[in-house]
Design a protein around this motif. Structure first.
Motif, short mmCIF file in Angstrom:
data_model
loop_
_atom_site.label_atom_id
_atom_site.label_comp_id
_atom_site.label_asym_id
_atom_site.label_seq_id
_atom_site.Cartn_x
_atom_site.Cartn_y
_atom_site.Cartn_z
N ILE A 177 0.75 -1.03 -0.21
CA ILE A 177 0.08 0.13 -0.10
C ILE A 177 1.02 1.35 0.09
CG2 ILE A 177 -1.81 1.29 1.12
CD1 ILE A 177 -2.63 -1.33 2.60
N LEU A 178 2.03 1.18 0.85
CA LEU A 178 2.93 2.47 0.96
C LEU A 178 3.68 2.59 -0.40
CD1 LEU A 178 4.50 1.52 4.40
CD2 LEU A 178 2.44 2.95 3.86
N VAL A 179 3.94 1.62 -1.07
CA VAL A 179 4.63 1.80 -2.43
C VAL A 179 3.85 2.40 -3.48
CG1 VAL A 179 5.79 0.60 -4.09
CG2 VAL A 179 6.65 0.32 -2.12
N PHE A 180 2.30 1.71 -3.63
CA PHE A 180 1.45 2.22 -4.52
C PHE A 180 1.12 3.74 -4.41
CE2 PHE A 180 -3.12 2.79 -5.25
CZ PHE A 180 -3.20 2.44 -6.64
N PHE A 181 0.93 4.28 -2.96
CA PHE A 181 0.70 5.83 -2.80
C PHE A 181 1.88 6.45 -2.89
CE2 PHE A 181 -3.45 3.99 -0.82
CZ PHE A 181 -4.35 4.66 -1.57
N TYR A 182 2.94 6.04 -2.72
CA TYR A 182 4.22 6.77 -2.90
C TYR A 182 4.37 7.03 -4.32
CZ TYR A 182 8.97 7.98 -3.68
OH TYR A 182 10.21 8.74 -3.97
N THR A 183 4.12 6.02 -5.15
CA THR A 183 4.33 6.21 -6.58
C THR A 183 3.32 7.07 -7.11
OG1 THR A 183 4.96 3.75 -6.89
CG2 THR A 183 4.24 4.96 -8.86
N LEU A 184 2.06 6.97 -6.65
CA LEU A 184 1.04 8.08 -7.12
C LEU A 184 1.39 9.56 -6.85
CD1 LEU A 184 -2.09 5.77 -6.99
CD2 LEU A 184 -0.83 6.57 -9.06
N SER A 234 -6.35 9.72 -14.95
CA SER A 234 -5.38 9.12 -14.22
C SER A 234 -5.30 7.69 -14.28
CB SER A 234 -5.44 9.68 -12.87
OG SER A 234 -5.60 10.86 -12.73
N LEU A 235 -6.09 7.17 -15.10
CA LEU A 235 -6.24 5.39 -15.05
C LEU A 235 -5.14 4.99 -15.50
CD1 LEU A 235 -9.93 4.82 -16.45
CD2 LEU A 235 -9.06 4.63 -14.25
N HIS A 236 -4.20 5.39 -16.26
CA HIS A 236 -2.94 4.83 -16.75
C HIS A 236 -1.87 4.98 -15.93
CE1 HIS A 236 -2.16 8.93 -17.89
NE2 HIS A 236 -0.98 8.76 -17.96
N LYS A 237 -2.06 6.17 -15.20
CA LYS A 237 -0.67 6.27 -14.04
C LYS A 237 -1.14 5.22 -12.88
CE LYS A 237 0.29 10.89 -14.98
NZ LYS A 237 0.46 12.48 -14.51
N ILE A 238 -2.44 5.04 -12.51
CA ILE A 238 -3.04 4.17 -11.42
C ILE A 238 -2.47 2.64 -12.00
CG2 ILE A 238 -4.81 2.90 -10.28
CD1 ILE A 238 -6.24 5.54 -10.45
N GLY A 239 -2.68 2.26 -13.18
CA GLY A 239 -2.47 0.91 -13.99
C GLY A 239 -1.03 0.87 -13.77
N ARG A 240 -0.09 1.68 -14.10
CA ARG A 240 1.35 1.51 -14.13
C ARG A 240 1.94 1.51 -12.55
NH1 ARG A 240 4.01 6.81 -16.86
NH2 ARG A 240 3.21 7.76 -14.95
N ALA A 241 1.02 2.02 -11.77
CA ALA A 241 1.50 2.15 -10.41
C ALA A 241 1.37 0.73 -9.72
CB ALA A 241 0.84 2.98 -9.20
N VAL A 244 1.29 -2.03 -11.65
CA VAL A 244 2.24 -2.95 -12.22
C VAL A 244 3.56 -2.96 -11.45
CG1 VAL A 244 3.92 -3.25 -13.96
CG2 VAL A 244 1.38 -2.90 -14.47
N LYS A 245 3.97 -1.57 -10.71
CA LYS A 245 5.28 -1.43 -9.93
C LYS A 245 5.09 -2.21 -8.86
CE LYS A 245 6.63 3.11 -11.72
NZ LYS A 245 6.99 4.47 -11.72
N ILE A 246 3.83 -2.32 -8.14
CA ILE A 246 3.74 -3.09 -6.86
C ILE A 246 3.52 -4.62 -7.00
CG2 ILE A 246 2.98 -0.83 -5.76
CD1 ILE A 246 0.14 -2.41 -5.70
N LEU A 247 3.33 -5.06 -8.33
CA LEU A 247 3.24 -6.45 -8.49
C LEU A 247 4.25 -7.37 -8.12
CD1 LEU A 247 1.47 -6.86 -11.62
CD2 LEU A 247 0.37 -7.38 -9.61
#
Length: 678
Positions: free
Chosen positions: A199-206, A222-229, A231-234
């Motif tokens: 959760i922390l990494v997800f919100f930090y990224t955004l 913002s949907l593409h940025k959320i999608g990218r975030a 992917v980063k946390i996967l």
């Protein structure tokens, strides 16, 4: 090195010295509460050879089956401390936890500074980061975690969360090496809270990297940025999630301590969040074991306040996430809320626990310090030109940190030993039956039986179905010589919790102490069926077999003990002891009836163990006390028959029947003997 860097270094060293100073009176504090079953009675941590099994066998975590779990990083660290100390010396364990705490504090400074770099210029960000670190490290509430040895699970898991997050944000170009996953994977073996890192990494990224506000997340753009975030946390989600799944698969559902209605528990947590938030700023009335309970009424004023607080928290996060300088405030509040989710959504036995604040308070330290720093920044020119204002700011900082430091020293004194800790609990949480019981235990240990009795009796209305309370009352009544009351309370404990081992283990120990060895053996064996590592039961078996002179069984129990506690002095002494005959029972210790009963038990145990001469010897002791005891003659008859001394068997059976013509066992023994005499 610039002047600012030199100042930061000096202040950091000063903080370290202050930290060591305020915790100086905690290093000799003892084991408490769950330390008993996870450290003191946990035989597995006494050998480093068990470390591989810590990762696969839940039984290695605790001596109590009710707490069998897998936290191998915690158990491994305890085993290393035990090995390094050469035994269970609390100072080594306390020092180990403190070192982990200090190292985590160093990482916090760099993590805070990185998060603050866009909100303040470089010089300011270092000072604000150090201020946030100091406020967190010296917060009085954290003393509850640092003093509680088994709570190093909080320290270790938070340590590796911070390490992983710091690597992630400080070295963005190296994320493709997945180096940040290593600390996260290690920390997942300490406590389940590491999953919050996702959760922390997800919100930090955004919020920081994509520079979005929380309001922006609801915009289609913002949907593409959320999608990218996502992917980063996967990778993080997969690694930590897989470890958590593995751990859960190994743990019995009975070890999860889910004891409340989910809805009632979650509703109550809204008020607990308010309590935790206030405690960060005013760490007063801390208690090792509170008497707080579920608040089932949704219209209770505390629940209403809690819900309003959470709404205000969300609104504040939305507003502060919109500006670059206030984003650290938003992220700190997200950290606080996310870190509380595991204990909010899992209905645990206790609705609140002070050591649960350790991880969330990192977020509050960041938010509160950033907010104060921004206020000071707005008035920077005015403060710089006014010595009075500068001094007031300095005094305020010293006052906050100084009062917290003083609070730590006082809490360290409370955690000194079991007596000081549980006395504090009874004063802070007078409706906590467990606290009353545990303080009573400290008094029983000191021989203050009347005081212990009062506290136990005060706990009964609060814990009417708590089997451990009745075990302790049974132990106390036995020590006071009230054997009938002791028996009643042990039986009450068994009826309340027939599938746990403690009541059988301690009842067996009591029975052995009053020389009712046959029944003691039965109880000890029942305890070991439930928990094969119950050392109390093993020692009871050895003492009982030794009293009965059953050498083979004694050696078997000694070897069983040595298998789990290598080099155990008691087991080794019994294993090397010479065989002994039946133990004489001093006539001045018990009533005549009790002595006869004990010798009868001895004779049965000897008979069942094929010690027929000892069986006869025990029966002869009975006849010295009661020449008209038909049971003694009957048991003698059975023993003689087993040795094929048929005439002696017949004679003994006839004497039993002369006393009691309806003695069915004596009649059976007589017929057995006669059939062989023919």
């Amino acid at each position: 090195m610039s002047k600012s860097d030199k100042n930061i270094t000096v202040l950091a060293v000063a903080l370290l010295l202050v930290l060591v100073g305020v915790y100086a009176n905690h290093f000799n504090n003892g084991f408490h509460f769950d330390d008993t079953h996870t450290v003191v009675d946990n035989v597995h941590i006494r050998s480093l050879k068990n470390i591989p099994q810590f990762f696969t066998d839940p039984r290695m975590f605790s001596a109590d089956p009710a707490h069998w779990s897998i936290r191998p990083l915690v158990t491994t660290s305890l085993a290393i401390d035990c090995w390094f100390a050469g035994g269970l010396y609390p100072s080594y364990f306390q020092t180990s936890t403190f070192i982990e705490f200090v190292l985590m504090g160093a990482m916090l400074f760099f993590m805070f500074r990185n998060l603050l770099k866009n909100a303040f210029k470089a010089q300011w960000s270092s000072y604000v980061a150090l201020g946030a670190t100091a406020w967190y490290m010296l917060n009085t509430a954290n003393a509850e975690t640092i003093n509680y040895i088994i709570s190093r699970s909080d320290v270790l898991s938070t340590f590796f969360i911070v390490a992983s997050f710091l690597i992630y944000i400080a070295y963005p170009r190296k994320r493709n090496t997945f180096l940040y996953l290593i600390p996260a994977a290690i920390g997942a073996f300490a406590k389940e809270t590491v999953l919050v890192l996702v959760i922390l990494v997800f919100f930090y990224t955004l919020i920081f990297e994509d520079e979005l506000s929380l309001a922006d997340l609801f915009k289609p753009t913002s949907l593409h940025k959320i999608g990218r975030a996502i992917v980063k946390i996967l990778p993080l989600l997969i690694v930590v999630g897989a470890i958590q799944y593995y751990i859960i698969s190994k743990v019995s559902s009975s070890s999860l301590f889910i004891t409340h209605s989910f809805s009632d528990y979650v509703i109550t947590q809204s008020w607990i969040w308010v309590h935790y938030f206030i405690t960060f700023f005013l760490p007063l009335n801390l208690s090792a074991d509170t008497d707080w309970t579920i608040i089932p009424n949704v219209f209770d004023e505390r629940i209403i306040i809690g819900i309003l607080f959470i709404i205000a928290l969300i609104v504040t996060i939305f507003k502060t996430s919109a500006k670059k300088e206030t984003k650290p405030i938003a992220f700190g509040l997200i950290w606080f809320a996310a870190a509380l989710l595991p204990t909010t959504l899992m209905p645990l036995a206790e609705v609140t626990n002070d050591h649960r604040m350790f991880f969330p308070f990192i977020g509050l330290a960041l938010s509160a310090t950033t907010y104060i720093a921004l206020l000071i920044k707005k008035s920077e020119t005015k403060i710089a030109s006014s010595p009075v204002l500068r001094n007031l700011v300095l005094i305020a900082i010293i006052l906050v940190l100084g009062l917290n430091a003083y609070g730590i020293t006082k809490r360290n004194q409370v955690w000194r030993n079991e007596e000081t800790l549980w006395l504090d609990v009874t004063q802070k949480s007078p409706l906590n039956g467990r606290g009353l019981m545990n303080y009573g235990l400290t008094q029983m240990t000191k021989g203050n039986y009347d005081v212990a009795d009062r506290y136990f009796e005060s706990a009964v209305p609060l814990l009417p179905t708590y089997h451990l309370l009745y075990i302790n009352i049974g132990i106390l009544k036995g020590a006071m010589g009230n054997h009938q009351e002791a028996e009643t309370n042990f039986q009450r404990a068994i009826s309340l919790s027939p599938n746990t081992y403690e009541e059988y283990a301690f009842y067996g120990r009591y029975l052995q102490q009053i020389k009712n060895n046959t029944k003691a053996i039965t109880m000890a064996q029942k305890a070991l069926q439930i928990n094969p590592y119950a050392t109390v039961a093993l020692y009871t078996l050895m003492d009982a077999y030794n009293d009965l002179g059953m050498t083979d069984k004694l050696h078997e129990a000694a070897r069983q003990t040595l298998a789990i506690i290598p080099d155990d002095a008691t087991a080794l002494s019994f294993l090397n002891a010479k065989p002994q005959s039946a133990t004489a029972i001093p006539t001045n210790q018990h009533t005549r009836e009790l002595e006869i009963h004990q010798y009868l038990d001895q004779s049965v145990s000897y008979y069942n163990g094929h010690y027929y001469n000892q069986c006869i010897a025990a029966c002869l002791e009975i006849l010295k006390l009661d020449p008209q005891n038909a049971d003694a003659y009957s048991n003698m008859s059975a023993a003689y028959n087993q040795m094929k001394q048929w005439q002696l068997g017949a004679n003994a059976a006839q004497k039993a029947l002369k006393i009691n013509p309806h003695h069915k066992f004596a009649l059976g023994n007589l017929n057995w003997a006669k059939s062989n005499l023919k």
